[in-house]
Design an enzyme around this catalytic site. Structure first.
Site, PDB file in Angstrom:
ATOM      1  N   ARG A 108     -44.115  16.002  21.447  1.00 23.76           N
ATOM      2  CA  ARG A 108     -44.439  15.505  20.100  1.00 23.76           C
ATOM      3  C   ARG A 108     -45.844  15.981  19.773  1.00 23.76           C
ATOM      4  O   ARG A 108     -46.796  15.660  20.493  1.00 23.76           O
ATOM      5  CB  ARG A 108     -44.367  13.983  20.026  1.00 23.76           C
ATOM      6  CG  ARG A 108     -44.976  13.420  18.748  1.00 23.76           C
ATOM      7  CD  ARG A 108     -44.771  11.942  18.558  1.00 23.76           C
ATOM      8  NE  ARG A 108     -43.392  11.617  18.260  1.00 23.76           N
ATOM      9  CZ  ARG A 108     -42.987  10.450  17.750  1.00 23.76           C
ATOM     10  NH1 ARG A 108     -43.868   9.509  17.471  1.00 23.76           N
ATOM     11  NH2 ARG A 108     -41.720  10.228  17.512  1.00 23.76           N
ATOM     12  N   HIS A 117     -37.894  16.103  12.818  1.00 21.71           N
ATOM     13  CA  HIS A 117     -37.653  15.016  13.772  1.00 21.71           C
ATOM     14  C   HIS A 117     -36.159  15.015  14.157  1.00 21.71           C
ATOM     15  O   HIS A 117     -35.407  14.109  13.797  1.00 21.71           O
ATOM     16  CB  HIS A 117     -38.086  13.678  13.160  1.00 21.71           C
ATOM     17  CG  HIS A 117     -38.311  12.594  14.170  1.00 21.71           C
ATOM     18  ND1 HIS A 117     -38.139  12.776  15.540  1.00 21.71           N
ATOM     19  CD2 HIS A 117     -38.675  11.292  14.026  1.00 21.71           C
ATOM     20  CE1 HIS A 117     -38.400  11.642  16.165  1.00 21.71           C
ATOM     21  NE2 HIS A 117     -38.730  10.736  15.283  1.00 21.71           N
ATOM     22  N   GLN A 171     -34.321  11.986  15.911  1.00 23.50           N
ATOM     23  CA  GLN A 171     -34.098  10.868  14.991  1.00 23.50           C
ATOM     24  C   GLN A 171     -32.826  11.104  14.171  1.00 23.50           C
ATOM     25  O   GLN A 171     -31.996  10.202  14.014  1.00 23.50           O
ATOM     26  CB  GLN A 171     -35.309  10.728  14.053  1.00 23.50           C
ATOM     27  CG  GLN A 171     -35.193   9.597  13.067  1.00 23.50           C
ATOM     28  CD  GLN A 171     -35.290   8.224  13.728  1.00 23.50           C
ATOM     29  OE1 GLN A 171     -36.210   7.973  14.491  1.00 23.50           O
ATOM     30  NE2 GLN A 171     -34.336   7.342  13.440  1.00 23.50           N
ATOM     31  N   ASP A 200     -38.683   6.378   4.673  1.00 24.86           N
ATOM     32  CA  ASP A 200     -39.653   6.587   5.764  1.00 24.86           C
ATOM     33  C   ASP A 200     -41.036   6.242   5.195  1.00 24.86           C
ATOM     34  O   ASP A 200     -41.199   6.091   3.973  1.00 24.86           O
ATOM     35  CB  ASP A 200     -39.582   8.062   6.215  1.00 24.86           C
ATOM     36  CG  ASP A 200     -40.535   8.417   7.353  1.00 24.86           C
ATOM     37  OD1 ASP A 200     -40.998   7.506   8.070  1.00 24.86           O
ATOM     38  OD2 ASP A 200     -40.821   9.628   7.532  1.00 24.86           O
ATOM     39  N   CYS A 242     -36.332   4.986   9.966  1.00 22.23           N
ATOM     40  CA  CYS A 242     -36.567   5.489  11.327  1.00 22.23           C
ATOM     41  C   CYS A 242     -37.488   4.570  12.127  1.00 22.23           C
ATOM     42  O   CYS A 242     -37.471   4.598  13.351  1.00 22.23           O
ATOM     43  CB  CYS A 242     -37.158   6.893  11.263  1.00 22.23           C
ATOM     44  SG  CYS A 242     -38.648   6.976  10.243  1.00 22.23           S
ATOM     45  N   ARG A 284     -31.354   5.647  19.539  1.00 24.21           N
ATOM     46  CA  ARG A 284     -32.218   6.742  19.965  1.00 24.21           C
ATOM     47  C   ARG A 284     -31.986   7.082  21.443  1.00 24.21           C
ATOM     48  O   ARG A 284     -32.069   8.238  21.845  1.00 24.21           O
ATOM     49  CB  ARG A 284     -33.688   6.384  19.719  1.00 24.21           C
ATOM     50  CG  ARG A 284     -34.084   6.244  18.251  1.00 24.21           C
ATOM     51  CD  ARG A 284     -34.008   7.572  17.528  1.00 24.21           C
ATOM     52  NE  ARG A 284     -34.763   8.584  18.230  1.00 24.21           N
ATOM     53  CZ  ARG A 284     -36.073   8.791  18.078  1.00 24.21           C
ATOM     54  NH1 ARG A 284     -36.747   8.098  17.202  1.00 24.21           N
ATOM     55  NH2 ARG A 284     -36.684   9.745  18.770  1.00 24.21           N
TER      56      ARG A 284
END
Ligand code: CP
Ligand code: NVA
Length: 311
Positions: free
Chosen positions: A100, A127, A130, A222, A263, A291
């Site tokens: 990340r 992402h 996700q 988001d 998310c 996840r």
């Protein structure tokens, strides 16, 4: 396909493979429990993370391996060792790398030099982990993906991009509402339009949240300021994005059985009201739980070479 750097590198069949693998994992969490036995998976996080860090660590553990989390201050990268050298060295000890960070180009450089799979655990642009968990969550709720409208409302950042690309590959009817200037990148818009059309779905890009949400089975948002966005943009973003808050009024424009998705982490009172995210239609915590399943499916698919990719 060696790496998962962005959803747009997958074919529609690859996405199906991932969702099918995730369903197998869901049925049997011990699936492939010794795939990574005696192997490590370095997980480099240059930005904070709760869900991705822990779900990926749990997925590595379920596959029999040991996750090793490292931050920017702990590697020689900090002292100028190149990304390519770091990748080559990691390749001699590890089974895969999870990263990340900020720039997508850094992750591409790492993946090009690493002889092992690299998984993008969030960059400024994408992402993908996700998005896999999100589609799994929608499929779990509605039984199918095709035939449902998924409406994303808010900032057209990394989460929006991966979500719209994945939903288009799945043949969903994708609708995105952002303020002018906050649209996803043109490349993502072209990909989504083309793939939605090819896979039997649709694509709408608008500045009107109510238009996007009309007939939607899923309403998604988001945060307004992402980890990679300059803090100085906060006030400007709040002003521009205020009309895009997902509240109960906006949810009434969606289908009667519509669900809300996020998310996480969420900022109640900004992109979503507490009544919506903490209400009965919210799947935010189911997404978070998924996840783990998604990460296990992605790692398994890359480590056993199940994905064809586009190139
Ligand atoms: N959704 C998500 O990626 O959360 P984290 O930043 O906590 O990993
Ligand atoms: N768009 C957000 C997602 C966090 C999971 C960010 O990049 O900060």
């Amino acid at each position: 396909m060696k790496d998962l750097l962005r959803i747009a590198d997958l074919t529609a069949d690859d996405l199906t493979v991932l969702l099918e693998l995730a369903a197998r994992v869901e049925e049997n969490p011990a699936f492939a429990h010794d795939l990574l036995s005696h192997r490590i998976v370095p997980m480099y996080f240059a930005k904070p993370s709760t869900r991705t860090r822990l779900s990926t660590a749990a997925a590595v553990a379920r596959l029999g391996g040991t996750p090793v989390t490292v931050g920017p201050d702990e590697l020689q990268l900090r002292r100028g060792e190149t990304i390519a050298d770091t990748a080559r060295v990691m390749g001699s000890y590890a089974a895969a790398i999870v990263i990340r960070t900020f720039a997508d180009t850094d992750v591409q450089e790492l993946a090009s030099a690493a002889p092992i799979p690299v998984v993008n655990a969030l960059t400024d642009g994408h992402h993908p982990l996700q998005a896999v968990a999100d589609l799994l969550t929608v499929e779990e709720r509605f039984g199918t993906l095709r035939g449902h409208r998924i409406a994303y409302v808010g900032d057209g950042g990394n989460v929006a991009r991966s979500l719209m690309e994945a939903a288009a590959l799945a043949g969903m009817d994708v609708a995105v509402a952002t303020p002018p200037g906050y649209e996803p990148p043109d490349e993502a818009i072209r990909f989504t339009a083309t793939e939605a059309d090819r896979n039997g779905g649709g694509f709408t890009l608008t500045t009107d949240p109510a238009e996007a949400v009309k007939n939607a089975g899923v309403v998604y948002t988001d945060v307004w300021l992402s980890m990679g966005d300059p803090k100085e943009e906060q006030a400007r973003r709040r002003k521009a994005l205020a009309p895009y808050q997902v509240d109960e009024q906006l949810m009434t424009c969606a289908r009667r059985d519509a669900v809300f998705m996020h998310c996480l982490p969420a900022h109640r009172g900004e992109e979503v009201t507490a009544r919506v995210i903490d209400g009965g239609r919210s799947l935010a915590f189911r997404q978070a739980a998924n996840r783990l399943t998604a990460a296990q499916a992605v790692l398994y698919a890359l480590l056993t070479d199940r994905l064809r990719g586009r190139r």
